[in-house]
Motif scaffolding. Structure first.
Motif: not given
Length: 190
Positions: A40, A64, A74
């Motif tokens: 991410p 993130n 997350k």
């Protein structure tokens, strides 16, 4: 960074600007490329607006973010705040929301605080916050605080604050879980 067959490449971009005397903007973006897997990306934006010097409006967004050890968290979060001073009385309010998308959990917090001068260099503070967590059921907390801080010259300060917290589950008060706490701190400027 290489760990066996895995290669992680990280690109960092950031910018800050103050285009006007009363406007501050800052942003950052961290792009992660991981060979043969997904990683991410992180983003953060902050804004502070104080057009009349009487009040300040702040906003923040994070996607993130990394914790102190460098692990990617997350979730996405956003907050908006407002602070003003009317004479010597300060008023502050804030709203914060966090979406932990992997765990299907949303939490938020609303806060209102007031600061009033008292006894010369003293200040009486009080605040109320309401926090909720939604993850299939609803749990909530109500936190009340009352505090006093006193400046001793320009280099020392003393602060005493008491807290009372109530907990709710699916809008039902849980009286056996109520908490009372207090904290004291002494500050020194060198």
């Amino acid at each position: 960074a290489e760990a066996g067959p895995r290669v992680l490449t990280v690109y960092d971009y950031s910018a800050t600007t103050k285009p006007l005397d009363f406007l501050d903007l800052a942003g950052s973006y961290r792009q992660r490329e991981l060979k043969e897997a997904d990683a991410p990306d992180s983003a953060a934006v902050k804004m502070a607006l104080a057009p009349a010097r009487v009040f300040t409006l702040t906003g923040e967004y994070q996607s993130n973010p990394e914790d102190k050890s460098g692990q990617v968290q997350k979730y996405n979060s956003q907050s908006i705040g407002f602070a003003t001073r009317i004479g010597s009385v300060g008023l502050e309010t804030n709203y914060f929301q966090k979406n932990e998308y992997d765990d299907n959990r949303i939490s938020d917090e609303r806060r209102l605080g007031l600061a009033v001068p008292l006894f010369g260099r003293g200040r009486l503070t009080t605040a109320y916050s309401l926090g909720r967590v939604l993850d299939g059921s609803e749990s909530a907390s109500r936190k009340y605080s009352l505090g006093y801080s006193h400046s001793i010259g320009s280099d020392f300060s003393l602060s005493l604050t008491g807290y009372y917290t109530q907990y709710l589950q699916n809008k039902q008060l849980q009286p056996d879980k109520a908490e009372v706490s207090a904290e004291a701190s002494l500050g020194a400027r060198f």
